[in-house]
Design a protein around this motif. Sequence first.
Motif, PDB file in Angstrom:
ATOM      1  N   PHE A  14       7.402  -9.878 -32.374  1.00 62.57           N
ATOM      2  CA  PHE A  14       6.643  -9.240 -33.623  1.00 62.57           C
ATOM      3  C   PHE A  14       5.692  -7.874 -33.482  1.00 62.57           C
ATOM      4  N   PRO A  15       5.777  -7.191 -34.801  1.00 59.57           N
ATOM      5  CA  PRO A  15       5.081  -6.027 -35.006  1.00 59.57           C
ATOM      6  C   PRO A  15       2.925  -6.609 -34.578  1.00 59.57           C
ATOM      7  N   ILE A  16       2.802  -5.513 -33.965  1.00 58.93           N
ATOM      8  CA  ILE A  16       1.261  -5.453 -33.557  1.00 58.93           C
ATOM      9  C   ILE A  16       0.862  -4.980 -35.119  1.00 58.93           C
ATOM     10  N   TRP A  17       0.688  -3.837 -35.898  1.00 58.03           N
ATOM     11  CA  TRP A  17       0.163  -3.000 -36.878  1.00 58.03           C
ATOM     12  C   TRP A  17       1.503  -3.344 -37.985  1.00 58.03           C
ATOM     13  N   ARG A  18       0.414  -2.864 -39.530  1.00 52.26           N
ATOM     14  CA  ARG A  18       1.585  -2.680 -40.382  1.00 52.26           C
ATOM     15  C   ARG A  18       0.690  -1.296 -41.077  1.00 52.26           C
ATOM     16  N   ILE A  19       1.567  -0.436 -41.669  1.00 50.07           N
ATOM     17  CA  ILE A  19       1.079   0.396 -42.621  1.00 50.07           C
ATOM     18  C   ILE A  19       1.546   1.216 -43.570  1.00 50.07           C
ATOM     19  N   THR A  20       1.409   0.494 -45.418  1.00 49.18           N
ATOM     20  CA  THR A  20       2.186   0.271 -46.183  1.00 49.18           C
ATOM     21  C   THR A  20       1.711   1.473 -46.734  1.00 49.18           C
ATOM     22  N   LEU A  21       3.136   2.210 -47.815  1.00 52.29           N
ATOM     23  CA  LEU A  21       2.267   3.062 -49.320  1.00 52.29           C
ATOM     24  C   LEU A  21       2.731   2.821 -49.650  1.00 52.29           C
ATOM     25  N   GLU A  22       1.903   2.567 -50.862  1.00 51.10           N
ATOM     26  CA  GLU A  22       2.523   1.766 -52.551  1.00 51.10           C
ATOM     27  C   GLU A  22       2.481   2.984 -53.165  1.00 51.10           C
ATOM     28  N   ALA A  23       3.005   3.197 -54.098  1.00 46.78           N
ATOM     29  CA  ALA A  23       2.858   4.025 -54.786  1.00 46.78           C
ATOM     30  C   ALA A  23       3.961   4.235 -56.331  1.00 46.78           C
ATOM     31  N   PRO A  24       3.679   4.690 -57.419  1.00 43.91           N
ATOM     32  CA  PRO A  24       4.476   4.623 -58.614  1.00 43.91           C
ATOM     33  C   PRO A  24       6.111   4.814 -58.019  1.00 43.91           C
ATOM     34  N   GLN A  25       6.521   5.420 -57.887  1.00 39.33           N
ATOM     35  CA  GLN A  25       7.968   6.217 -57.596  1.00 39.33           C
ATOM     36  C   GLN A  25       8.412   5.538 -55.694  1.00 39.33           C
ATOM     37  N   PHE A  26       7.613   3.576 -56.070  1.00 38.65           N
ATOM     38  CA  PHE A  26       7.753   3.750 -55.195  1.00 38.65           C
ATOM     39  C   PHE A  26       7.890   2.360 -54.992  1.00 38.65           C
ATOM     40  N   PHE A 151      -0.492   7.951 -53.645  1.00 39.11           N
ATOM     41  CA  PHE A 151      -0.901   6.750 -52.859  1.00 39.11           C
ATOM     42  C   PHE A 151      -1.692   5.803 -52.134  1.00 39.11           C
ATOM     43  N   ASN A 152      -1.640   4.716 -52.067  1.00 33.78           N
ATOM     44  CA  ASN A 152      -2.739   3.747 -51.977  1.00 33.78           C
ATOM     45  C   ASN A 152      -1.888   3.302 -50.554  1.00 33.78           C
ATOM     46  N   ALA A 153      -2.574   3.462 -49.368  1.00 29.55           N
ATOM     47  CA  ALA A 153      -2.488   3.541 -48.085  1.00 29.55           C
ATOM     48  C   ALA A 153      -3.590   2.092 -47.789  1.00 29.55           C
ATOM     49  N   LEU A 154      -2.519   1.461 -46.980  1.00 24.55           N
ATOM     50  CA  LEU A 154      -2.525  -0.224 -46.424  1.00 24.55           C
ATOM     51  C   LEU A 154      -2.316   0.062 -44.968  1.00 24.55           C
ATOM     52  N   SER A 155      -3.618  -0.193 -43.786  1.00 26.00           N
ATOM     53  CA  SER A 155      -3.677  -0.420 -42.926  1.00 26.00           C
ATOM     54  C   SER A 155      -4.344  -1.808 -41.704  1.00 26.00           C
ATOM     55  N   TYR A 156      -3.319  -2.688 -42.235  1.00 28.26           N
ATOM     56  CA  TYR A 156      -3.766  -4.055 -41.639  1.00 28.26           C
ATOM     57  C   TYR A 156      -2.786  -4.053 -40.742  1.00 28.26           C
ATOM     58  N   PRO A 157      -3.149  -5.954 -39.798  1.00 27.71           N
ATOM     59  CA  PRO A 157      -2.884  -6.442 -37.932  1.00 27.71           C
ATOM     60  C   PRO A 157      -1.551  -6.297 -38.820  1.00 27.71           C
ATOM     61  N   ALA A 158      -0.064  -6.735 -38.166  1.00 32.15           N
ATOM     62  CA  ALA A 158       0.356  -7.696 -38.027  1.00 32.15           C
ATOM     63  C   ALA A 158       0.649  -8.777 -37.206  1.00 32.15           C
ATOM     64  N   ILE A 159       1.660  -9.606 -37.532  1.00 30.28           N
ATOM     65  CA  ILE A 159       1.771 -10.835 -36.586  1.00 30.28           C
ATOM     66  C   ILE A 159       1.855 -11.077 -35.538  1.00 30.28           C
ATOM     67  N   GLY A 160       1.706  -9.967 -34.289  1.00 28.21           N
ATOM     68  CA  GLY A 160       1.689  -9.404 -33.105  1.00 28.21           C
ATOM     69  C   GLY A 160       0.097  -9.002 -32.531  1.00 28.21           C
ATOM     70  N   SER A 161      -0.398  -8.949 -33.407  1.00 28.69           N
ATOM     71  CA  SER A 161      -1.972  -9.318 -33.881  1.00 28.69           C
ATOM     72  C   SER A 161      -2.247 -10.192 -33.386  1.00 28.69           C
ATOM     73  N   LEU A 162      -2.295 -11.406 -34.287  1.00 31.96           N
ATOM     74  CA  LEU A 162      -2.269 -12.847 -33.642  1.00 31.96           C
ATOM     75  C   LEU A 162      -2.244 -12.891 -32.000  1.00 31.96           C
ATOM     76  N   PHE A 163      -0.873 -12.738 -32.050  1.00 32.32           N
ATOM     77  CA  PHE A 163      -0.920 -13.447 -30.662  1.00 32.32           C
ATOM     78  C   PHE A 163      -1.861 -12.720 -28.993  1.00 32.32           C
ATOM     79  N   LEU A 164      -2.472 -11.141 -29.811  1.00 35.56           N
ATOM     80  CA  LEU A 164      -2.799 -10.500 -28.938  1.00 35.56           C
ATOM     81  C   LEU A 164      -4.300 -11.761 -28.802  1.00 35.56           C
ATOM     82  N   PHE A 165      -5.101 -11.418 -29.904  1.00 31.71           N
ATOM     83  CA  PHE A 165      -5.881 -12.722 -29.982  1.00 31.71           C
ATOM     84  C   PHE A 165      -5.736 -14.360 -29.541  1.00 31.71           C
TER      85      PHE A 165
END
Length: 180
Positions: A14-26, A151-165
Amino acid sequence: MLLASVSLLMLFLFPIWRITLEAPQFPEGLFLDIWINKLTGQDDYVLQNVNILNHYIGMQEIHEDSIPELQYFPYVVVGMFLLGVVITVVNKRWLFVGWLVLLMVLVGLGIYDFYLWEYEYGHNLNPQAPIKVPGMVYQPPLLGEKALLNFNALSYPAIGSLFLFLSMAFSFLAFYLKKE
């Protein structure tokens, strides 16, 4: 303690972290998942699209090969797993808490290293970039959301971080329940 050790191996699934870029063109957003040993997105072209966008504002390209942590972090995780198995067999309460403290230090160092990477990535801009906004830096947030031009950049833990905790929680539980 064995559950704590095995939980770490989930970082390969599972991934540890996710960075999402939101924008009108995406409208669906571009997301980049950071794993213990690789980078992925919602399709094979996400990294290419992010690198094209980064070119216009002077950010360096992102390549898995240019991130040494993706090469050695898997060894750290496997090492902690093996150490946890040995500690499980030895079955000493003080070793449980020692393993937990070591894991917490390694996670803290990993988060700090990620921050430094983001800082370098967002501040070290090519002066020849086609788009220049005086005083603008493009460092994604370590945690949370941040507006970067359109762009709106979002940076949050992914499910892998749950396994770390979970790993930390299981090792603390082993320490707490173990009677000397």
